[in-house]
Design a protein around this motif. Structure first.
Motif, mmCIF file in Angstrom:
data_model
loop_
_atom_site.group_PDB
_atom_site.id
_atom_site.type_symbol
_atom_site.label_atom_id
_atom_site.label_comp_id
_atom_site.label_asym_id
_atom_site.label_seq_id
_atom_site.Cartn_x
_atom_site.Cartn_y
_atom_site.Cartn_z
ATOM 1 N N SER A 162 79.674 65.123 17.303
ATOM 2 C CA SER A 162 79.297 65.344 16.143
ATOM 3 C C SER A 162 78.184 64.745 15.536
ATOM 4 N N GLU A 163 78.486 63.567 15.585
ATOM 5 C CA GLU A 163 77.649 62.462 15.018
ATOM 6 C C GLU A 163 77.827 61.089 15.641
ATOM 7 N N VAL A 164 77.075 60.003 15.443
ATOM 8 C CA VAL A 164 77.138 58.789 15.806
ATOM 9 C C VAL A 164 77.989 58.061 14.834
ATOM 10 N N MET A 165 78.977 57.383 15.439
ATOM 11 C CA MET A 165 80.096 56.540 14.528
ATOM 12 C C MET A 165 79.577 55.306 14.562
ATOM 13 N N MET A 166 78.686 54.789 13.696
ATOM 14 C CA MET A 166 78.480 53.155 13.567
ATOM 15 C C MET A 166 78.508 52.782 12.261
ATOM 16 N N PRO A 167 79.460 52.362 11.763
ATOM 17 C CA PRO A 167 79.810 51.648 10.493
ATOM 18 C C PRO A 167 78.981 50.576 10.469
ATOM 19 N N CYS A 168 78.779 50.298 9.048
ATOM 20 C CA CYS A 168 77.886 49.127 8.753
ATOM 21 C C CYS A 168 77.992 48.680 7.226
ATOM 22 N N PHE A 169 77.659 47.623 6.782
ATOM 23 C CA PHE A 169 77.542 47.373 5.260
ATOM 24 C C PHE A 169 76.126 47.361 5.021
ATOM 25 N N TYR A 170 75.744 48.183 3.881
ATOM 26 C CA TYR A 170 74.499 48.116 3.244
ATOM 27 C C TYR A 170 74.530 47.243 2.354
ATOM 28 N N TYR A 171 73.355 46.531 2.241
ATOM 29 C CA TYR A 171 73.122 45.397 0.976
ATOM 30 C C TYR A 171 71.922 45.723 0.422
ATOM 31 N N ASN A 172 71.816 44.998 -0.936
ATOM 32 C CA ASN A 172 70.688 45.237 -1.856
ATOM 33 C C ASN A 172 70.244 43.719 -1.738
ATOM 34 N N LYS A 173 68.793 43.639 -1.155
ATOM 35 C CA LYS A 173 68.142 42.589 -0.985
ATOM 36 C C LYS A 173 67.887 42.017 -2.285
ATOM 37 N N ALA A 174 67.410 42.791 -3.290
ATOM 38 C CA ALA A 174 66.939 42.424 -4.456
ATOM 39 C C ALA A 174 68.124 41.594 -5.116
ATOM 40 N N ILE A 175 69.342 42.043 -5.033
ATOM 41 C CA ILE A 175 70.494 41.551 -5.932
ATOM 42 C C ILE A 175 70.758 40.206 -5.290
ATOM 43 N N LEU A 176 70.796 39.864 -4.098
ATOM 44 C CA LEU A 176 70.938 38.667 -3.160
ATOM 45 C C LEU A 176 70.046 37.691 -3.676
ATOM 46 N N LYS A 322 79.914 39.115 18.021
ATOM 47 C CA LYS A 322 78.867 40.287 17.821
ATOM 48 C C LYS A 322 79.276 41.257 18.580
ATOM 49 N N GLN A 323 80.178 42.084 18.028
ATOM 50 C CA GLN A 323 80.557 43.210 18.484
ATOM 51 C C GLN A 323 81.039 44.242 17.408
ATOM 52 N N THR A 324 80.919 45.475 17.570
ATOM 53 C CA THR A 324 81.345 46.544 16.345
ATOM 54 C C THR A 324 81.219 47.918 16.980
ATOM 55 N N ILE A 325 81.800 48.519 15.981
ATOM 56 C CA ILE A 325 82.095 49.900 16.667
ATOM 57 C C ILE A 325 80.487 50.870 16.549
ATOM 58 N N LYS A 326 80.197 51.296 17.690
ATOM 59 C CA LYS A 326 78.881 52.026 18.054
ATOM 60 C C LYS A 326 79.626 53.225 18.891
ATOM 61 N N THR A 327 79.793 54.223 18.718
ATOM 62 C CA THR A 327 80.753 55.188 19.490
ATOM 63 C C THR A 327 80.341 56.648 18.811
ATOM 64 N N VAL A 328 81.199 57.518 19.202
ATOM 65 C CA VAL A 328 81.032 58.984 18.711
ATOM 66 C C VAL A 328 81.968 59.214 17.484
ATOM 67 N N ASN A 329 81.503 59.915 16.602
ATOM 68 C CA ASN A 329 82.544 60.021 15.570
ATOM 69 C C ASN A 329 83.484 61.361 16.214
ATOM 70 N N GLY A 330 84.298 61.704 15.510
ATOM 71 C CA GLY A 330 84.999 63.316 16.042
ATOM 72 C C GLY A 330 84.232 64.069 16.616
ATOM 73 N N PRO A 331 84.812 64.794 17.602
ATOM 74 C CA PRO A 331 83.747 65.871 18.145
ATOM 75 C C PRO A 331 83.804 67.361 17.250
ATOM 76 N N PHE A 332 82.767 68.150 17.589
ATOM 77 C CA PHE A 332 82.979 69.450 17.198
ATOM 78 C C PHE A 332 83.884 69.972 18.255
ATOM 79 N N VAL A 333 84.763 71.037 18.032
ATOM 80 C CA VAL A 333 85.582 71.601 18.884
ATOM 81 C C VAL A 333 85.257 73.217 18.784
#
Length: 447
Positions: A162-176, A322-333
Motif C-alpha cells: 500500500s505504502e512505505v512504512m518508515m516511521p520517523c520523528f519530525y522536529y522543529n528546527k526553529a524551536i531547537l 543505526k537501524q530502523t523500520i523501513k518496510t512495507v505498510n500493510g498491503p492492499f488485498v
C-alpha cells in the motif's frame, strides 16, 4: 528472522532506478462514453460498467490517504467504465469491520489490512492469491527491493504494498534553535534537552493515545535497537521470551520519557491526528509519526523549519544502533469472492498495474509527495517540498532497514504488542508487565 531484514534501494534526489511500464497494457477499454455508477455481475465486454468498493483504514481517504485517492481518480479517468467507491474507517475499527464482513460474505472488492491480519484472512480462505496475475503482468519487478517479501504466505502473494512504512520523528528546527539545544543523537542527549524544552513552554514530543493504539511506530523501533530480531527466532520456538532484560530496558526508556514529561499531559485523551496538528501549530518540538505525513507537513506554515530524525541510539542497546523500520505498510488485498468474477478480477489487477506503473508512481511521488512503493525515476523539488525531500534522503541513508516488528507476530499478539507501549505511557503496566502481556498473548495464540 535475520533473513527478513532487507536491504532497501536508495531513492536519490534524481533517482536512477528503472521505472515500470506506463500501465497502459492489459487495461480496460478507455473509450467508454459513460461513467455512470452501475453495480454489475461478471461481464464479457471491456466496456461493461463496474463498481469497485475500496475499504481503507482512514476515515477521510481524500485527506488522510491522498496518494491512493489520486491514483483512484486518475484510474477512473482512464477507465470511464469503472467507478471506485471508498469506504473509510479508522485503523482498529477498520480491521474489525473487515473481519465481520468476511464472516457475512460482504467484504469490499479491495481493501487495506495489516500484515498479520492479512495472513490470517488468507489462510481462512477470504483473500485472492495475486501471484499468478502479478507475475504474468510483470508487476512484481516494479516494486522497491524488499517490499514484497513480507507479503508472501509460502508461494502465495496475499496483497501488494500500500505504502512505505518508515516511521520517523519530525522536529522543529526553529524551536531547537530558540531553546539553544542540538538535535540529539543518543538517548542520553534526548534526556538532556527535555527539561529545557519544557522550561521554554514546549511539549517535547507530540503524541496521542486516544483511538490510536497503532501510533507507536518509533517506540517499536526502540525495541528493534534493543535486540528484537536477535531474540525473535528463539522467542517463536519457546526458547526465549518477550520478558527479557533487553526488551524490558527498552520499555524502561518509554517509562522514563513519560515520567520526564516528554509527552503531552493529555496524551491519554489526545488522538494521533490532534498530535499532528499540535506539532504543526508550533506547540511541540518533535512529532512521533512517519513518512506518510510528509505531504501534509510540506503544506504547513513551518515546512521550511521541519527536519527528519530516526530517534536516539542507546548505549546499552543490542546490535546495530543505526537501524530502523523501513518496510512495507500493510498491503492492499483483493477479496477472493470478488476475484471469482472474471471482469472484476481483470479490473482489479488493472488497478494494481496502474498503481505500480511509471504514471502511477509519478502521481504518488510528484503530485502527493508520498514515498512510492514502486521504483521511481524523477526529481524532487527541494524548495517546493522540503520535508518530502528529507524523507526521500532518509529512506536511502545509512540507517539499516528492518521489518516492522508487529508484522512478524500473529494477529492478536501484534495488537497486544501495540497496546503494551501505551500501557506503560498511561501508567497501567510496568515495563515488566508490558513485556509479560505480549508473551502471554503469544503463548495463548500459538497454543
Amino acid at each position: 528472522m535475520k533473513k527478513l531484514i532487507s536491504t532497501f534501494l536508495a531513492i536519490a534526489m534524481i533517482a536512477s532506478l528503472v521505472a515500470c511500464s506506463s500501465g497502459e497494457t492489459n487495461t480496460s477499454d478507455s473509450n467508454s462514453t459513460t461513467s455512470e455508477i452501475v453495480n454489475s455481475e461478471s461481464s464479457e465486454t471491456s466496456n461493461e460498467k463496474i463498481t469497485l468498493i475500496f475499504g481503507e483504514h482512514v476515515a477521510n481517504v481524500e485527506d488522510q490517504s491522498p496518494y491512493i485517492w489520486a491514483i483512484a481518480q486518475n484510474f477512473m479517468e482512464e477507465h470511464p467504465n469503472v467507478t471506485i467507491e471508498f469506504q473509510g474507517s479508522e485503523g482498529s475499527e477498520h480491521a474489525t469491520k473487515m473481519q465481520l464482513a468476511a464472516q457475512s460474505n460482504t467484504l469490499p472488492d479491495l481493501f487495506y489490512l495489516d500484515i498479520p491480519l492479512a495472513k490470517q484472512m488468507y489462510e481462512q480462505g477470504y483473500l485472492y492469491d495475486m501471484a499468478p496475475q502479478a507475475e504474468e503482468r510483470g508487476i512484481l519487478d516494479c516494486y522497491q527491493d524488499g517490499l514484497l517479501d513480507p507479503l508472501y504466505v509460502d508461494t502465495a502473494l496475499i496483497g501488494l504494498p500500500s505504502e512505505v512504512m518508515m516511521p520517523c520523528f519530525y522536529y522543529n528546527k526553529a524551536i531547537l534553535e530558540e531553546c539553544g539545544v542540538q538535535l540529539p543523537e543518543t538517548y542520553d542527549d534526548l534526556k538532556t534537552i527535555i527539561p529545557t524544552l519544557i522550561d521554554k513552554g514546549y511539549i517535547p514530543i507530540s503524541k496521542g493515545a486516544k483511538n490510536s493504539t497503532w501510533a507507536m511506530w518509533n517506540l517499536s523501533a526502540f525495541i528493534v535497537r534493543y535486540g528484537y530480531f536477535e531474540h525473535y527466532d528463539n522467542i517463536m520456538i519457546g526458547q526465549d521470551s518477550f520478558v527479557n532484560d533487553d526488551f524490558i530496558n527498552g520499555y524502561e526508556k518509554v517509562k522514563e520519557l513519560t515520567e520526564m514529561g516528554a509527552f503531552p499531559e493529555n496524551v491519554a485523551t489526545l488522538d494521533y491526528f490532534q498530535s499532528v496538528e499540535m506539532f504543526i501549530g508550533g506547540q511541540a518540538a518533535f512529532l512521533e509519526a512517519g513518512a506518510w505525513e510528509s505531504s501534509k507537513l510540506d503544506q504547513c506554515d513551518i515546512a521550511s523549519d521541519i527536519g527528519v530524525w530516526f530517534g536516539p541510539t542507546f548505549s546499552d542497546g543490542v546490535g546495530e544502533q543505526k537501524q530502523t523500520i523501513k518496510t512495507v505498510n500493510g498491503p492492499f488485498v483483493i477479496s477472493k469472492e470478488s476475484a471469482n468474477d472474471p471482469a472484476k478480477e481483470k479490473v482489479l489487477m488493472d488497478f494494481f498495474e496502474f498503481y505500480s506503473s511509471t504514471e502511477g508512481t509519478k502521481i504518488v511521488a510528484e503530485e502527493t509527495n508520498i514515498l512510492p512503493v514502486a521504483k521511481y525515476n524523477g526529481t524532487i523539488d527541494h524548495e517546493a517540498h522540503p520535508v518530502f525531500a528529507q524523507v526521500v534522503a532518509a529512506f536511502g541513508d545509512e540507517w539499516v532497514g528492518t521489518p516492522e516488528p508487529k508484522s512478524t507476530l500473529p494477529t492478536s499478539t501484534a495488537t497486544v504488542w501495540e497496546e503494551s507501549f501505551w500501557s506503560v505511557i498511561n501508567g497501567i503496566n510496568t515495563p515488566e508487565e508490558a513485556a509479560q502481556s505480549v508473551q502471554d498473548e503469544l503463548e495463548t495464540e500459538l497454543g
